[in-house]
Design an enzyme around this catalytic site. Structure first.
Site, PDB file in Angstrom:
ATOM      1  N   ASP A  11      -1.619   6.622   6.459  1.00 52.71           N
ATOM      2  CA  ASP A  11      -2.705   5.734   6.033  1.00 52.71           C
ATOM      3  C   ASP A  11      -2.932   4.754   7.182  1.00 52.71           C
ATOM      4  O   ASP A  11      -2.107   3.879   7.428  1.00 52.71           O
ATOM      5  CB  ASP A  11      -2.300   5.000   4.760  1.00 52.71           C
ATOM      6  CG  ASP A  11      -3.333   3.973   4.296  1.00 52.71           C
ATOM      7  OD1 ASP A  11      -4.364   3.808   4.984  1.00 52.71           O
ATOM      8  OD2 ASP A  11      -3.097   3.335   3.254  1.00 52.71           O
ATOM      9  N   LYS A  15     -12.343  -1.953   7.658  1.00 54.36           N
ATOM     10  CA  LYS A  15     -11.599  -2.850   8.547  1.00 54.36           C
ATOM     11  C   LYS A  15     -12.121  -2.726   9.985  1.00 54.36           C
ATOM     12  O   LYS A  15     -12.614  -3.680  10.556  1.00 54.36           O
ATOM     13  CB  LYS A  15     -10.104  -2.516   8.541  1.00 54.36           C
ATOM     14  CG  LYS A  15      -9.521  -2.153   7.194  1.00 54.36           C
ATOM     15  CD  LYS A  15      -9.230  -3.336   6.329  1.00 54.36           C
ATOM     16  CE  LYS A  15      -8.409  -2.913   5.119  1.00 54.36           C
ATOM     17  NZ  LYS A  15      -8.131  -3.978   4.178  1.00 54.36           N
ATOM     18  N   TRP A  39       0.824  -1.210   0.000  1.00 56.37           N
ATOM     19  CA  TRP A  39       0.000   0.000   0.000  1.00 56.37           C
ATOM     20  C   TRP A  39       0.856   1.257   0.000  1.00 56.37           C
ATOM     21  O   TRP A  39       0.500   2.257  -0.637  1.00 56.37           O
ATOM     22  CB  TRP A  39      -0.986  -0.022   1.166  1.00 56.37           C
ATOM     23  CG  TRP A  39      -1.884  -1.216   1.069  1.00 56.37           C
ATOM     24  CD1 TRP A  39      -1.908  -2.316   1.870  1.00 56.37           C
ATOM     25  CD2 TRP A  39      -2.855  -1.475   0.034  1.00 56.37           C
ATOM     26  NE1 TRP A  39      -2.834  -3.228   1.418  1.00 56.37           N
ATOM     27  CE2 TRP A  39      -3.431  -2.746   0.293  1.00 56.37           C
ATOM     28  CE3 TRP A  39      -3.293  -0.757  -1.083  1.00 56.37           C
ATOM     29  CZ2 TRP A  39      -4.416  -3.298  -0.518  1.00 56.37           C
ATOM     30  CZ3 TRP A  39      -4.280  -1.311  -1.892  1.00 56.37           C
ATOM     31  CH2 TRP A  39      -4.827  -2.566  -1.609  1.00 56.37           C
TER      32      TRP A  39
END
Length: 365
Positions: free
Chosen positions: A176, A200, A106
């Protein structure tokens, strides 16, 4: 009479488990929300009833994370992936650089998007070690004049997580936190911007939370499309256009659930207990199981491991599925096994999986 509903052991990496009590409340309110005769999905986003839902979610997030008034909270769309572009579009100043700490797929994607908008470089990278660790804070190399420093707080694919965040001084720190926000207490004041996809720990997919310091907002580039300006959403309380109203409602209910559990300290203790059950099974297995991440970088959210042979691994995953454990396959890019033990995964699920691991080893050693 309440129907008995089968609930599986859900270890999916995302979208992931939601609290059962939140789902039940949403089910009860689905047809007629607060006496309106409409579902929350049918309410106008300009209505007073929806506005209460919206503002309460903001208030709850502020309270749980102890977010100061010097920050704006935004509810956006496009997932964390859109943030990979929005951040450099807004804050990568011409003639300056931005630094990225590379800890997995990511951060690679975020870096790749940022390259389209300006000059970016690596402040540190653990790619050479197949992303088994988080860099030491003292290893970071960035410049005091950088537009910002970017990190990914938890790495879902490799199973690593930051334990301590850098103090970046005058360089805005951007994180992030898609896969570990709300899983433990954090000092929001360390960050200029935090962003997170909701799917999540925060709620269902479709909502992206951005927590942004107001002084950073004032520095943003104004020569970009309206919808890609953070200021557009900040000035309109994230209601410039129709937001993902049902997702925000669900997010608010998840925040209420965390508060009822005792807040972030309680949820953090629970997450440590869950992770310990799995890591203990790995560490006591005499290398029948072995973790991907270095021990000092292990994630409490995504627990990654392999078995000693590929044949055993396939057998393990097949039997895990047969026993009702869902989402245990590792990411397609690295294989292996992964248990995603986000906030809403109950400790009973991790206990059951730990017992399955021990039993499988006994029968196959």
């Amino acid at each position: 009479m309440k129907l008995q509903v089968h609930r599986t052991y859900n270890f999916n990496a995302g979208p992931s488990a939601l609290p059962c009590s939140v789902l039940e409340k949403a089910q009860a309110e689905l047809i007629d929300f607060r006496g309106t005769g409409m579902s929350v999905m049918e309410l106008s986003h300009r209505s007073h009833t929806y506005e209460e839902v919206h503002n309460q979610a903001i208030s709850s997030l502020k309270e749980l994370l102890s977010i100061p008034d010097s920050y704006e909270i935004l509810f956006l769309q496009g997932g964390a992936s859109l943030q990979f572009s929005m951040i450099p579009m807004n804050f990568l100043t011409q003639g300056k650089k931005a630094s990225y700490i590379m800890t997995g797929s990511w951060s690679e994607k975020a870096f790749s998007e940022a390259k389209l908008f300006g000059d970016v470089y690596h402040a540190a990278s653990t790619k050479e070690g197949n992303y088994r660790s988080i860099p030491k804070v003292e290893q970071l190399q960035y410049h005091p004049e950088d537009s910002y420093l970017h990190l990914t707080s938890n790495n879902t694919i490799y199973g690593t997580q930051w334990k301590n965040f850098p103090d970046s001084g005058n360089v805005p720190l951007i994180a992030d936190m898609s896969s570990d926000i709300l899983s433990k207490p954090i000092d929001v004041n360390k960050f200029a911007l935090i962003y997170a996809g909701a799917q999540k720990n925060l709620g269902p997919s479709g909502v992206t939370v951005v927590i942004i310091r107001k002084d950073l907002l004032e520095q943003a580039n104004t020569s970009i499309p309206t919808m890609l300006k953070y200021s557009t959403h900040a000035k309109n309380n994230s209601l410039y256009n129709t937001p993902p109203t049902f997702g925000i409602y669900m997010l608010g209910e998840v925040l209420n659930w965390v508060s009822e559990l005792g807040g972030l300290t309680a949820i953090s203790e629970q997450n440590e207990q869950k992770a310990k059950l799995i890591y203990d099974a790995i560490d006591s297995s005499n290398d029948f199981y072995f973790g991907h991440a270095d021990q000092d970088s292990r994630s409490l959210m995504n627990l990654t491991f392999n078995l000693k042979t590929e044949e055993l691994e396939k057998k393990f995953l097949k039997q895990a599925k047969e026993e009702g454990f869902v989402g245990v396959n590792g990411h397609r890019s690295i294989g292996g096994c992964r248990v995603s033990a986000y906030n809403a995964v109950p400790i009973e699920a991790c206990k059951a999986f730990s017992e399955f691991m021990i039993d499988f080893q006994t029968k196959n050693n």
